[in-house]
Structures are given as C-alpha cells and as structure tokens.
Design a protein around this motif. Structure first.
Motif, short mmCIF file in Angstrom:
data_model
loop_
_atom_site.label_atom_id
_atom_site.label_comp_id
_atom_site.label_asym_id
_atom_site.label_seq_id
_atom_site.Cartn_x
_atom_site.Cartn_y
_atom_site.Cartn_z
N GLY A 185 21.07 46.70 20.34
CA GLY A 185 19.75 47.24 20.02
C GLY A 185 19.42 48.36 20.99
N ARG A 186 18.33 48.20 21.74
CA ARG A 186 17.94 49.20 22.73
C ARG A 186 18.30 48.79 24.15
N VAL A 187 19.01 47.70 24.26
CA VAL A 187 19.35 47.17 25.58
C VAL A 187 20.81 47.47 25.88
N PRO A 188 21.11 48.20 26.97
CA PRO A 188 22.51 48.46 27.34
C PRO A 188 23.07 47.33 28.19
N ARG A 189 24.34 47.03 27.98
CA ARG A 189 25.04 46.04 28.80
C ARG A 189 26.21 46.75 29.46
N GLN A 190 26.11 46.92 30.78
CA GLN A 190 27.18 47.59 31.51
C GLN A 190 28.36 46.63 31.69
N GLY A 191 29.56 47.16 31.48
CA GLY A 191 30.74 46.31 31.65
C GLY A 191 32.01 47.12 31.57
N TRP A 192 33.08 46.45 31.12
CA TRP A 192 34.41 47.08 31.06
C TRP A 192 34.96 46.96 29.66
N LEU A 193 35.50 48.06 29.19
CA LEU A 193 36.13 48.13 27.88
C LEU A 193 37.63 48.08 28.08
N TYR A 194 38.29 47.11 27.45
CA TYR A 194 39.74 46.96 27.53
C TYR A 194 40.35 47.28 26.16
N LEU A 195 41.29 48.20 26.13
CA LEU A 195 41.95 48.58 24.89
C LEU A 195 43.39 48.07 24.94
N SER A 196 43.70 47.11 24.08
CA SER A 196 45.06 46.56 24.02
C SER A 196 45.70 46.96 22.70
N ILE A 197 46.92 46.52 22.49
CA ILE A 197 47.66 46.99 21.32
C ILE A 197 47.09 46.45 20.02
N ASN A 198 46.38 45.33 20.06
CA ASN A 198 45.84 44.73 18.84
C ASN A 198 44.32 44.59 18.83
N HIS A 199 43.67 44.74 19.99
CA HIS A 199 42.25 44.43 20.08
C HIS A 199 41.49 45.44 20.94
N LEU A 200 40.23 45.58 20.61
CA LEU A 200 39.27 46.25 21.47
C LEU A 200 38.39 45.15 22.07
N CYS A 201 38.36 45.07 23.39
CA CYS A 201 37.64 43.98 24.07
C CYS A 201 36.62 44.56 25.04
N PHE A 202 35.49 43.89 25.15
CA PHE A 202 34.46 44.30 26.09
C PHE A 202 33.98 43.09 26.88
N TYR A 203 33.83 43.26 28.19
CA TYR A 203 33.36 42.17 29.05
C TYR A 203 32.21 42.67 29.91
N SER A 204 31.15 41.86 29.97
CA SER A 204 30.01 42.19 30.80
C SER A 204 29.45 40.91 31.43
N PHE A 205 29.08 41.01 32.69
CA PHE A 205 28.36 39.92 33.36
C PHE A 205 27.15 40.56 34.01
N PHE A 206 25.99 40.37 33.37
CA PHE A 206 24.79 41.09 33.77
C PHE A 206 23.61 40.14 33.83
N LEU A 207 22.94 40.09 34.97
CA LEU A 207 21.77 39.22 35.17
C LEU A 207 22.09 37.77 34.84
N GLY A 208 23.28 37.33 35.25
CA GLY A 208 23.67 35.94 35.06
C GLY A 208 24.17 35.61 33.67
N LYS A 209 24.25 36.62 32.75
CA LYS A 209 24.70 36.37 31.39
C LYS A 209 26.05 37.03 31.16
N GLU A 210 26.96 36.26 30.62
CA GLU A 210 28.31 36.76 30.33
C GLU A 210 28.41 37.14 28.86
N LEU A 211 28.99 38.30 28.58
CA LEU A 211 29.17 38.78 27.21
C LEU A 211 30.63 39.15 27.01
N LYS A 212 31.23 38.58 25.98
CA LYS A 212 32.61 38.90 25.62
C LYS A 212 32.64 39.33 24.16
N LEU A 213 33.26 40.46 23.90
CA LEU A 213 33.47 40.93 22.53
C LEU A 213 34.97 41.11 22.31
N VAL A 214 35.47 40.62 21.20
CA VAL A 214 36.87 40.81 20.82
C VAL A 214 36.88 41.33 19.39
#
Length: 1150
Positions: A185-214
């Motif tokens: 939405g309008r909220v940014p989550r700073q983290g790391w984008l990992y690009l692998s051969i089969n997946h786009l992955c994003f990891y963020s740990f912000f204000l005590g909340k962990e976010l994983k996208l695969v």
C-alpha cells in the motif's frame, strides 16, 4: 561516492542540513540528526523521518555542494553513497562517514579549488566542475564493478543469509541480491531482494515484524517499470492475484535488466519447450551467474541488431572508430566480434553499419600507433576493400582472438567462390569476387578450385536454376517505356552506390542505402540484394551441395508434412503465371520439403508457401532455400513453430506501439486485440497475402534490410492512414473491410510487370473508384513518422511481452483443462483452479531442483492440454498428503503409492490432472459406496502389489478374532442377528448391481488385512475414534467369518463333485450368497487358499454400523486443506529433499 550534479534549492533544505565547511565554490553539509546535536528535537525528527523512509539505507549524512558565486542554486556533487532521489534531494544510502566525505573534500581542494579561479564566467565554472565529476563517476563505476566481481566474501555472506531465511534445497542457486524497499500500500518495508534461478525473494525485519515473499518466476505475468504516489520509478511484479512494487534506490536499471533476463530464461526453460532445445544456455540453470545474464542480454542484442544466426556467440565488444571513405572521416562506434563475424555499429543510430563474415576476411593486421591514428588495425577482405579501425583500447587481445577465429573459420569452411557466366557484368560483382588479390593466398585459391570440382560432382541437376521471373517475364500494358526508364534509373543509382559503398555483403550500410531500398530495389537486383542484406549469401557459399542433398533425401517421402505442403502448393500466388504450371510448383515443392527435412521442429507452417513462392520469383532455387532459412531461423525467430509464439509476441508489441504512437485510435478501440488479429497476417506473410504483389515486394525489400522494424513501422503507417475511418467503424468486421480495401488499393507505379491483385480483391462492386496509394509514399511516411524505434527498444518490448504471451498460453491451457474436468466432478470451480495451481506447482518444483529427471517429464506444450502437466509418484505423494481427507498417519504415504498405481493406467509412471481430480472428488464428494469401492480397489492388484512395502506385516489384533459370535449384544440388552441382515443386504446389492460394470475381483485374506489396516489408520484422531474402532472390529469379525464360511463351502463343494454329481433338486448345504464367496477368480490366484470376500460383502457389512456410515458420509471441507497446502507445499518439498539424498531411487521402485 560522487554524484551526477543535480540542482538543489536550499530554501527548505537548510532545515534538514547543517553546514560543516565552506569555501568559495564548495560547501560541506551534515544531515540533522547525525553527529553533534543529534539529540535535539529537530535532529530526532529528521532521524525518525529517515528511518521510516528506509530502515537500513538512510539518507547519506554528509554531502558536498558546488557553490557558484551569486547563484541561489547549489549542485550536490558528492555524498557518502551513490543515491537516487527522494523529494528534491538525491537521497538514501548506507555507510556514509565523515572520513569518507572528507576524502572527497580534500580531493576538491587539492585538484579543483585553485584551478577554478582562472575562469571568469560562472557558467564555465559550473560546466568544468560537472564535467570533472562525471569523469570521476565513470572511473568509480568501473572500479566498483571490478571490485564486486573480485570480492566473493560479500556474496558468500548474502548466500548464507538467503539459505537460512528461505530454506530452499541446495539446487536453488542465488544469482544476485540488492537492498530495496517493498511497498505494501503506502507503507514501505526496507529489506533485501534475492534473485535466484527460479524465484524472486524478499526479506524484511522491520519494527519487530518479519516479512518473507517468495515469487516463482513462472508465476510472474507482468514485469514493468512504473511509478507510484511517492516514487517516480519502481519495479512492479504482477502475479495472478497480487501486485508488488519494489523501489530500488541504487542501480535500478541494472536490477530491472537482471530481473527481465531471469524471468525470460526461466519462462523459456520451463514453459517454452520448443525453444528450450535451441538455446544451450537455458539447459544449465545451475551455472547461471549475474555476469552470464548480462552477457546473454548483450549477445541477444548483437544477434538481433545484425540479424545473425542463433548459434553466433559474442566474444568481444570494444569502442572504436571506423574510417568511412564516403564521408572522409572516422565514425565513432563499437566493434563486435563473434565466432564467425566482425561487425561495426556507429554510435549514431543508422549512420553506418558493417557486417564482415570472417570467411570474407583475408588478413587482420596491426598498424603503427600514432597520435592521429591511435591503436589502429586493418581488416582486408576479398573484394579488394580494407577497413581501418582506430582507438581500440585492448588491441592486442582483440587482434589475437580475431586471428585465432579467422584461422578456425578458414579451416572449417574453405572459401569457394565462382563467377557465373550467365550473369551480366553489372550484377555479377554484387556477390562474387573475380580473383584472389595476391600471390600469398595461393593455397586458398587451390582449395577453392578443388572445391568447385567437387561441388560440380555433388550438385543435383535442378530444372530451372534461374529466378522464375526470368522464365515467366511479364510486361506492363501501360507505358512500358516509362517503367523501363524508371528501372534503369534505379539500376544506375545502385551502380553508383556500389562504387562508393561496396558491392558485397561487406558494404557500408548507411542512411543512403536505406533510402534506395525504400524506393524499391530494381527487379534485376532484388534477389541478389536480399541475399546480401540477410547474409544468406554466406550460408549459401559455406554449404556447397547441401541443398541438392536435402532435395534427394526429402523428395518421394510421404508424411503429414508433405501432405500439408501438397495441399498448399496450388494456393501459392495462383494469379502469377510462374505458379500456373508444373515448373514453379515443382520448385516450390522442392524448397519446402527440403526445408522441412532440414528443420523437422518447424517442418512446414502455413504462410511459408506464400513467402517461398515470392523468394523463388526473384532468386534461384538454392538461393531461395537459404533465404527461407534466414527468414525462419534468424529474422523471424519463433514465428514458424507449433504455437507461433514469436508472431504472437510481436502482435503484443504492436499493440503497445499503437498505444504509444496512435493514442486516439487506441482510445477509440478499447480492445486492440481485434486489430492484432487482423494484423497477424501482415507479420506472418510480410504483407504478401493482403497487398498486390508488385507493391508487397517493396515491403519485403525493407524487411530484408531493416528486419522486423520495417513491418512494425509500415503497420503503424497503414493504421494512421485509416485512423479516421477506423475511429468511426462500428465493429471489428467493418474495421477489417476498411483495412483490406485500403491495402488492396496500394499500387506500385514503378513496377515493370503486370499488376497482380491480392487475395482480398473482393470490392469490385463499388460505385466510386477507391483512391490509390503509392507504396513508395507509404513506405516513406512509415520511415519519417515511425522510424525512430531502435532494435534495442524492440528487443526490450519483445522480452517484456513474451512473458505475457507465454502466461496467456498457460491460462488457455488451464481453462481448457478445467472446462473438461468441471462437468465430471462436484468440486467447486474456484477450488478446482486452486487445485490445478497446486498440481502445476508440484510439477514445477521437481523441474526446479531435480535436474536428473528425464526430458520427457518436462512440460511439453505440443501435447494435448490435459497432458501438458503430469506428475510422478513422489510429486503425487506430496500433493496427496497436503489435500487428501484420508490422512492415515504413517500409513498415508503407503496409501498414496497405491492410489498412484491405480490411477496410472498406462504404467508410464505419470498421471494427469484429470485422473488426480477424479480420485480426489470421490474422497470429498462421493457417496459411501463409491468411497468403499475406491478403498477396495486400492487393496487389490494393480494398486496392491506383491512387493508392497506394508503388505507382508502379519495381522495380530485380537479384535479380529474369527471366534467371536455373529449375534452381538447391544448396550440395552437387545441382540442383533447380523447374519440375516447380511444375507438380505447382499442379495439386494447383487440385484441392483449394474450388469454392464466390470466385476471387481474378490479380495484375498492378505489383501483384506491391508484393507483393515487402512481403515484403522483412517480413524486415528477422529472425534468418534473409539466408536469407530468398535464398529470396524465388529465388521471385520463378520467379514472374516464370511470368508471362512465361503472357504468351507468351496471345499465341500469340490469334494462332492469328485464323489458324485449333485442333484439339481438337492438344497444347498450353505446359503448361496455365502457359497459365492468361495469362488475365486482364475485371474487372481490366492496364496492363502480360497479365503475371499467381495466388494458386496464388505459394503453390506459396513452399512450395518451407523458410526461407519456417518464417517464416510459426513461432509468434508476442502477449502481449509487448500489454504494449508498453499502455505506448506514448499516446506514439505524441502523437507523431503533434505531427507532423501538419492530421490531418484524411490521413483524407480514405484
């Protein structure tokens, strides 16, 4: 890091920045909230703002501004990191320190501060500093890239984090990683984008909340650069259900290109089976690196720009300047070196391009280095021309590589050149050099003469070696003299051009030759120039005797392809006299069948006949064959195959170009797919099927010179010429009539032959004559208005839209499969869609990480829709565990193996989605008798085998004792005689049984024991577990006694048969229903004697217990299973792979 100078207004910025140092021209500032004074309220607010915008890549705390005296505007030229902007500043970076910014300040003081005092003009000061800083940026960028490649420690650290955070199997190779911001939405989550051969992955740990996208690459439906309310440039990833925005404040261009390449590589590898075998780089995903992807992108651009064979691999690229004698100066550009070519492209698009096949090159020499000609090399070719390249930085290595490849090319393909006595003096030099230029090449000349003799022996006699227009001459009926004079003027212009720019494939290709091509190539030169522009002449000279051998091998063979060719032969330019007799038809047949024999993956596709017939009009038969090879395999890649993916991609690109260049038309026609369907034939036949032939050949001229770009821009010109009428059209049919009528009335005033109409000449009943458009004017308009599109832009659009087209095919496959399955099952359509996605993902996960799997198990889009995705036993076991309602604890995997064997009708170790769903539908929505029948079939062959890993365990449960009575007491003291009930129920079931249904074999005692074990395991953890155990114990006791009674009856019956014939009137000693149990089918011999029970016995027994009836008839909810499966499918696969070091063994044993 140094920044590209950017103007900054200080009016509001001073609230956020504090000046630390200043001089006459420079100011060093510190960000509030950093360093001294950071504890004050203002500093805390600024620090909080930075943290919210980006938790780990905040605004650099220090910056340097260029101050031009008397100006209110400053330019920030250096800060702690290279940044993109937020608001009016170049914002966000990490790791900036006072020491780092002081280094930049010291450099400015030592190198620039005293120099600037010599300038009188303020603008000169600003320009000088900006130019110097840009040079520093260029140096820093190159050194940073080198450092990144030479420092594997950072990458290794990122790899450890990637593996720990996402827990993929070992086969999931990380390609690269970036710091980024993911927007929710309008909220940014700073983290790391990992690009692998089969997946786009994003990891963020912000204000005590962990976010994983695969996000698997194969799930991405759209990949584009866009903007949102807060940022002007973001990358948007669109999947089936969601959109994700990623903002990259560092290296946005690089990230997007890498994403684009990874998505393209993965989609082609997993979804486009036809292209997979043609590109070796796609077949080893575990070897892909970031550098490989960048090289692949450059390689694809190189092949597309110069329209070279797919096998060509780019070896070196270098900036240089080429001496262009026609302009008497050196032209700046780049030199490209590949396995078989040296190419040059000017920095200014279209100014000058050169293609030098190495087989044309005689020598490559280094010249003396001078101030006027730094680092020069001379490339000499056989037509007595030489090309001088200068300003080559790495000249030594470049020349060494060129000489090595030159030697290899001449060794593999000895040069064969000949002159044709039938060619006139003007035309002959277009292709063939008449002699070799010096005595030192005598060896090559000897090889050439030997090759000519061998080729004469190998050459198959062709009935008509000349172009068909030379045999079937047509003369115009109106003012032939004027037509001939125009033709002679064109020939004269081309002759003058050959003298100045060269006449072989190595000619200088400039804007002047493009203008000559747009006017229309003379008839006598057309075929030969087509060969030069497409470089088919190199293939022709490199493969002597190849076409003749193909003709001999292919003619006389009968198959589906040859039948299709025969059917279309007489539909190819039927208006032209060359194809109204056997001469032209036979030549067309030979070329098409020879190509189908050369390239069976393409074989023959409709529209190839029309294209080939036109090639035969202007080129010799063998030349026409190699022109067809160039078009099908280089100039129109992926057009002529099973799914015409290439043509569909270009149609999608064409839609985007319409929106860009003709916005009013795009706005009126909300669905541009209708226009795309109309224009498909424009691309497949190069306008040959919808425009009069004498006009369409001018389009083909432009196509051979400029490639697909010419078709795009001509299509836009046609739409623009009819935009007003199209905007007023009522429907697609009227739009088709408008365009067809316009195209049918395009004439070629310069054509010397009779006009030949197109296939759409059906508007003969018009009251008023329709205005005529000259093809030369239309082509000129297309270049002037739409010719700015570069090859690089078109290739980028193709890459973008290929994702869309391939995913469109996947959606079509999905909808067709579901349309077949939905009427046959009771599962809701939305649940079926999710099950299909799970089924497909199970297939894909094995493609990701099980590279030992045979090619036959991969996705094959050429198969029927229902058979494109199939899964093996191990994939089925995972899926069964996730979505099946029959969870049996440790017994679940054994049950899954048996179900797989039951569904695998053709015993190829693979099952389709339809079979999987039919079984699942019975489990969730079937009636009790259907569920029991399925369970029964799972415990007889072929589902249950002698080698079943759980079939040998003995049954020792005391609840199954056969000594228990058939009359049982109820809790209230009543008794039930189950024997009478069973007799009646079995008789009723036997009467109602469908006589047409194949009778299932009876179950042996060993099989019955396994059946009971499955039932016991199914009841585990059920709320009514105790009641169910008691009920199944009762039913099992009944069935065991039924089997024993049948066994005794069978034994006594066989004994009486041996002693005497039974009397027909004698009453049977045992009830006939129970006696029937003793008859064992011959096809299924029993190892435990004659003990058997039938499906009817089991079903009737189970019906006597209400708790069992309730268990099998209770409604089951699949949605909760589906939600759980979507979350856990990956983790289950990873767990299985981590516990099985040799996963292929299990598959082979099933």
């Amino acid at each position: 890091m140094w920044l590209k100078p950017e103007e900054v207004l200080l009016k509001n910025a001073l609230k956020l920045w504090v000046t630390q140092k200043s001089s006459c021209y420079f100011v060093l500032q510190r960000r509030r909230g950093h360093g001294e004074g950071g504890g004050r309220l203002t500093g805390r607010l600024v620090g909080a703002l930075d943290a919210v915008l980006d938790s780990s890549a905040r605004v650099a705390p220090f910056r340097i501004l260029l101050q031009v005296p008397g100006s209110q505007v400053y330019s920030p030229i250096a800060c702690g990191e290279l940044l993109n902007g937020s608001d009016i500043y170049w914002a966000i970076a990490t790791g900036a320190t006072l020491e780092e910014i002081n280094r930049h300040w010291d450099w400015l003081e030592q190198n620039l501060l005293h120099t600037l005092s010599v300038f009188d003009n303020k603008d000169d000061i600003a320009s000088f500093v900006k130019g110097k800083v840009k040079a520093l940026i260029a140096e820093e960028t190159s050194s940073r890239l080198a450092e990144q490649e030479e420092e594997p420690e950072k990458f290794r650290e990122a790899l450890v984090k990637f593996e720990a955070r996402f827990n993929f199997p070992e086969g999931e190779k990380l390609v690269t990683y970036y710091s980024c911001c993911c927007w929710k939405g309008r909220v940014p989550r700073q983290g790391w984008l990992y690009l692998s051969i089969n997946h786009l992955c994003f990891y963020s740990f912000f204000l005590g909340k962990e976010l994983k996208l695969v996000i698997p690459w194969v799930d991405i439906q759209k990949l584009e650069r866009t903007s949102n309310v807060f940022l002007t440039d973001t990358i948007r990833i669109t999947t089936q259900n969601k959109e994700r925005d990623f903002s990259m404040f560092l290296n946005l261009d690089e990230v997007f290109k890498i994403m684009e390449q990874l998505a393209d590589v993965t989609l082609r590898r997993l979804l486009d089976n036809e292209v997979f075998d043609l590109d070796p780089d796609l077949q080893e995903p575990s070897q892909i690196t970031k550098r490989d992807l960048e090289a692949r992108a450059q390689n694809e651009f190189f092949r597309a720009f110069f329209r070279l064979p797919r096998k060509e691999k780019l070896r070196a690229v270098a900036d240089c300047s080429l001496w262009t004698p026609f302009s008497r100066c050196h032209t700046a550009g780049r030199i490209f070196s590949s396995d078989s070519y040296i190419c040059f492209a000017s920095r200014e698009d279209g100014c000058c391009n050169v293609v030098l096949p190495l087989r044309e090159v005689v020598s490559i020499e280094k010249m003396e280095d001078t101030s006027l000609l730094p680092n020069p090399i001379i490339v000499s070719i056989r037509s007595k021309m030489a090309f001088q390249f200068i300003e080559l930085k790495d000249r030594e290595n470049l020349v060494e590589g060129l000489l090595l490849r030159l030697k290899q090319v001449h060794a593999n393909h000895p040069v064969h050149y000949e002159t044709s006595p039938s060619d006139d003096d003007m035309a002959s030099p277009v292709f063939y050099s008449t002699s070799i230029c010096s005595d030192k090449f005598g060896d090559l000349e000897m090889v050439s003469s030997q090759g000519s003799e061998e080729r004469e022996k190998e050459k198959s006699p062709l009935p008509h070696p000349e172009p068909l227009t030379a045999v079937f001459q047509q003369s115009g009926s109106q003012s032939p003299d004027s037509h001939l004079s125009r033709e002679q003027i064109k020939i004269s212009l081309w002759n003058d051009h050959f003298v100045e720019y060269g006449r072989t494939v190595c000619m200088f290709r400039t804007e002047k030759i493009r203008k000559l091509v747009a006017m229309g190539i003379p008839e006598s030169l057309r075929g030969r120039l087509w060969l030069l522009f497409s470089d088919a002449v190199t293939d022709l000279a490199s493969h002597p005797g190849y076409y003749g051998n193909l003709v001999e091998q292919s003619l006389g063979r009968c198959c589906l392809v040859t039948e299709e060719i025969e059917r279309d032969l007489h539909r190819s330019l039927p208006e032209h006299p060359a194809f109204q007799n056997e001469t032209g038809i036979a030549a067309l047949r030979r070329v098409l069948t020879a190509y189908a024999h050369r390239n069976p993956k393409i074989g023959y596709c409709q529209s190839m006949n029309i294209l080939t017939s036109v090639l035969l009009l202007y080129a010799k038969e063998e030349e026409a064959f190699w022109l067809l090879v160039a078009v099908c395999e280089r100039m129109l890649p992926d057009y002529f195959n099973h799914r015409v993916i290439g043509a569909q991609v270009d149609q999608s690109v064409f839609e985007e170009l319409i929106k860009e260049h003709l916005p009013e038309l795009a706005e009126h026609m909300s669905d541009l797919s209708a226009l795309a369907s109309i224009s498909l034939s424009w691309f497949l036949t190069l306008f040959l099927s919808i425009m009069p032939l004498e006009s369409a050949v001018n389009v083909v001229d432009c196509f051979f010179y400029d490639g697909i770009k010419a078709i795009f821009q001509l299509g836009l010109a046609v739409l623009e010429a009819n935009a007003e009428e199209l905007c007023s059209s009522r429907d697609d049919g009227q739009a088709l009539m408008i365009l067809s009528r316009f195209l049918d009335h395009i004439k070629n005033e310069d054509s010397p032959g009779l006009p030949i109409g197109s296939h759409h000449a059906f508007f003969s009943d018009e009251q008023e004559p329709y205005p005529v458009t000259d093809i030369a004017d239309l082509i000129r308009d297309s270049y002037e208005k739409f010719g700015k599109q570069s090859v690089e832009q078109i290739e980028h659009l193709r890459c973008k839209h290929r994702i869309r087209v391939l995913q469109g095919h996947e959606d079509t496959t999905k909808q067709n499969v579901l349309r077949v399955v939905i009427p046959e099952v009771s599962i809701l359509p939305e649940d079926l869609e999710e099950l299909y996605d799970l089924f497909k993902r199970a297939h894909m996960m094995s493609c990701y990480w099980e590279h030992h799997r045979p090619i036959a198990l991969r996705h094959d889009p050429s198969r029927p829709y229902a058979e494109q995705y199939r899964i093996d036993a191990r994939q089925f076991a995972h899926l069964f565990q996730l979505v099946s309602p029959w969870t049996c604890g440790a017994h679940t995997e054994i049950l899954a193996e048996r179900i797989f064997r039951l569904l695998d009708d053709n015993v190829d170790q693979l099952i389709e989605f339809k079979a999987f769903i039919s079984c699942l539908d019975i489990m969730y929505n079937g009636e009790m008798n259907e569920k029991i029948k399925l369970l029964y079939r799972l415990h007889i062959p072929p589902a249950l085998t002698e080698n079943d890993r759980d079939s040998q365990s003995p049954l020792k449960n005391p609840l199954l004792s056969t000594s228990r009575p058939l009359v049982l007491g109820k809790p209230n003291g009543d008794t039930i005689d189950y024997q009478k009930q069973l007799k009646q129920m079995i008789k009723d079931l036997a009467k109602e049984k469908d006589k047409t249904e194949k009778e299932l074999p009876k179950m042996s005692q060993r099989e019955f024991i396994q059946f009971c074990k499955t039932l016991y395991s199914m009841f585990h953890e059920d709320p009514e577990e105790n009641d169910l155990y008691q009920a199944i114990a009762t039913v099992t006791t009944l069935l065991l006694q039924i089997g024993e009674v049948g066994q005794r009856g069978s034994s006594s019956g066989s004994c009486s048969q041996e002693c005497e014939e039974p009397q027909a009137s004698d009453p049977p000693e045992q009830d006939s229903v129970f006696a029937e149990a003793g008859k064992s089918p011959q096809a299924f011999p029993e190892t435990e004697g004659d003990w058997t029970v039938s499906l009817e016995h089991i079903l009737a027994s189970l019906l006597t217990e209400q708790s069992l009836v309730n268990f099998f008839e209770k409604p089951l909810n699949i949605k909760s299973k589906l939600e759980n499966a979507k979350v856990n499918q990956y983790s289950l696969k990873v767990l299985e792979m981590s516990h099985q070091p040799q996963p292929e063994l299990k598959l082979n044993n099933l």
